[in-house]
Design a protein around this motif. Structure first.
Motif, PDB file in Angstrom:
ATOM      1  N   ARG A  10       0.868  -1.274  -0.127  1.00  0.00           N
ATOM      2  CA  ARG A  10       0.013  -0.037   0.179  1.00  0.00           C
ATOM      3  C   ARG A  10       0.798   1.400   0.014  1.00  0.00           C
ATOM      4  N   ALA A  11       2.308   1.017   0.040  1.00  0.00           N
ATOM      5  CA  ALA A  11       3.160   2.200   0.121  1.00  0.00           C
ATOM      6  C   ALA A  11       3.235   2.751  -1.256  1.00  0.00           C
ATOM      7  N   PRO A  12       3.893   3.875  -1.751  1.00  0.00           N
ATOM      8  CA  PRO A  12       3.917   4.293  -2.771  1.00  0.00           C
ATOM      9  C   PRO A  12       4.937   3.291  -3.882  1.00  0.00           C
ATOM     10  N   ARG A  13       4.441   3.138  -5.327  1.00  0.00           N
ATOM     11  CA  ARG A  13       5.296   2.224  -6.074  1.00  0.00           C
ATOM     12  C   ARG A  13       6.612   2.623  -6.039  1.00  0.00           C
ATOM     13  N   TRP A  14       7.206   3.556  -5.915  1.00  0.00           N
ATOM     14  CA  TRP A  14       8.520   3.839  -5.929  1.00  0.00           C
ATOM     15  C   TRP A  14       9.342   3.265  -4.859  1.00  0.00           C
ATOM     16  N   ALA A  15       8.561   3.160  -3.446  1.00  0.00           N
ATOM     17  CA  ALA A  15       9.388   2.496  -2.416  1.00  0.00           C
ATOM     18  C   ALA A  15       9.365   1.094  -2.663  1.00  0.00           C
ATOM     19  N   LEU A  16       8.567   0.298  -3.390  1.00  0.00           N
ATOM     20  CA  LEU A  16       8.900  -0.919  -3.737  1.00  0.00           C
ATOM     21  C   LEU A  16       9.880  -1.221  -4.509  1.00  0.00           C
ATOM     22  N   ALA A  17      10.075  -0.195  -5.557  1.00  0.00           N
ATOM     23  CA  ALA A  17      11.132  -0.224  -6.506  1.00  0.00           C
ATOM     24  C   ALA A  17      12.335  -0.180  -5.941  1.00  0.00           C
ATOM     25  N   VAL A  18      12.482   0.766  -4.790  1.00  0.00           N
ATOM     26  CA  VAL A  18      13.499   1.137  -4.013  1.00  0.00           C
ATOM     27  C   VAL A  18      14.084  -0.315  -3.158  1.00  0.00           C
TER      28      VAL A  18
END
Length: 411
Positions: A10-18
């Motif tokens: 549920r966090a921002p997509r960029w956070a999963l990318a990081v």
């Protein structure tokens, strides 16, 4: 794709990318942090340059071998356990490297590092496709490439500083700390993205059937060659960095960072552009753009090195532009590979990584030592490796014209 994907993160997509990019960074950090200390380690433990090269080859071939299993294991037992066990083994291997007293011990633990680091790279690709539809997956894959690109730029700077101020053992203690922090981050944050209904039975027969289905597929093999082999057009220069930068371009060790900075800027720029184009142009067109850039710059690089003595002010730029072209097309080709067999994305990611890392190992152990004595031969070898990927893609383009023809709708 996992039908419950929207509930898993549920966090921002960029956070999963990081988070996924940090997993992928283990590989470059394992290589690039200790390259500045090559000569120092050799002197400290009484190793020859050829023996030191074996520490790199052992890592790369260990990486290639275990990649056969990371994805298959994640298809059966889930993405999360494979990632956590991989990081744990990497951390133990890093401790072994830090405590190594002989070249034999260092080669052994470097091989163990190679066996483990592929888990993050292989499984992270499958996680992306578990979580996102095609256009969004391309954007996330591009974001991962951007963040991932920071590692090869930062790693040699960190490694050089640690070596000068704290000795070569500190480089591997640093990798140990990275492993501990990364394990804790993934234990806390990484969701299990493989839906229980998508899990494959883990037995030898099922595994061999999966390998045969993909390994006997010309489309899979050619797409894997198109994505994996051209990478060596720039990786060759990383492997030859001490000779290329120090001997041919006469740069001091403290100036090596310019090479890594420019190359990684190219990777990050191409990945950013790839994400911007996702869903706007057909994948096939984007792949063509990437190969056109790599071909043009490779030919120019060969011509320049044949006609003029190599100088740092111009010799580094073609490598950066080549990196831009590669990272523009590789997220698209990777997704095409994963979508050839949606039920076995982990296995597909494994075999794709095996092909690429085997090529890396051959380049490290055979090609780089043969051509690093000449900037012209380095440029020619880079062109030829890009040419292997280009020919593979041209064949795919003509044999299966429907692949990558239509741009996916972007969300």
């Amino acid at each position: 794709m996992n039908p419950d994907a929207d509930k898993l993160w549920r966090a921002p997509r960029w956070a999963l990318a990081v988070l996924l990019a940090l997993l992928g960074m283990l590989g470059p950090f394992s290589i690039d942090t200790y390259i500045p200390a090559f000569s120092g380690i050799a002197q400290a433990i009484g190793a020859t340059p050829v023996e030191m090269q074996q520490t790199l080859s052992a890592y790369l071939f260990g990486f290639a071998f275990m990649n056969l299993f990371h994805g298959a294991l994640s298809d059966s037992f889930g993405r999360r356990p494979v990632v956590l066990w991989g990081i744990a083994v990497f951390t133990i291997a890093s401790i072994g490297c830090a405590l190594a007293q002989t070249i034999g011990q260092l080669v052994f633990f470097r091989g163990l590092q190679g066996l483990s680091t592929g888990a993050g790279i292989v499984v992270s690709r499958a996680v992306i496709r578990d979580m996102f539809p095609p256009a969004q997956a391309q954007r996330v894959m591009s974001q991962v490439t951007i963040y991932f690109g920071v590692a090869p730029a930062v790693a040699p700077i960190i490694g050089g500083w640690l070596f000068v101020h704290l000795g070569w053992h500190s480089i591997f203690w640093f990798l140990t700390a990275v492993g501990v922090l990364l394990w804790l981050a993934n234990w806390k944050l990484l969701p299990e993205t493989l839906h229980v209904d998508h899990r494959q039975p883990f037995n030898v027969r099922n595994l061999l059937q999966g390998y045969w289905a993909l390994g006997s597929s010309p489309r899979f093999l050619l797409l894997a060659l198109a994505s994996g082999v051209p990478f060596n057009g720039m990786f060759l220069y990383v492997l030859a960095a001490p000779e290329f930068l120090g001997t041919h371009l006469r740069l001091a060790p403290t100036e090596f960072f310019w090479f890594f900075l420019l190359t990684i800027a190219g990777i990050m720029g191409g990945a950013w552009m790839s994400g911007r184009l996702a869903g706007h142009i057909p994948p096939k067109q984007q792949i063509r753009h990437g190969f056109v850039i790599m071909l043009a710059i490779s030919l120019a690089n060969v011509a320049a090195n044949l006609l003029f003595p190599a100088q740092a002010w111009w010799a580094l730029l073609p490598i950066a532009l080549f990196a831009f072209g590669w990272s523009l097309m590789v997220p698209v080709v990777t997704l095409l590979v994963l979508d050839l067999n949606p039920e076995r994305r982990g296995l597909a990611s494994s075999l794709q990584a095996v092909i690429g890392s085997t090529a890396n190992g051959v380049v490290a152990g055979v090609i780089a030592p043969l051509v690093m004595h000449s900037t012209a031969w380095l440029a020619i070898a880079s062109l030829l490796m890009m040419g292997v990927g280009l020919l593979a893609w041209i064949y795919v383009h003509h044999r299966w014209p429907e692949i990558g023809r239509h741009a996916v709708a972007h969300a």
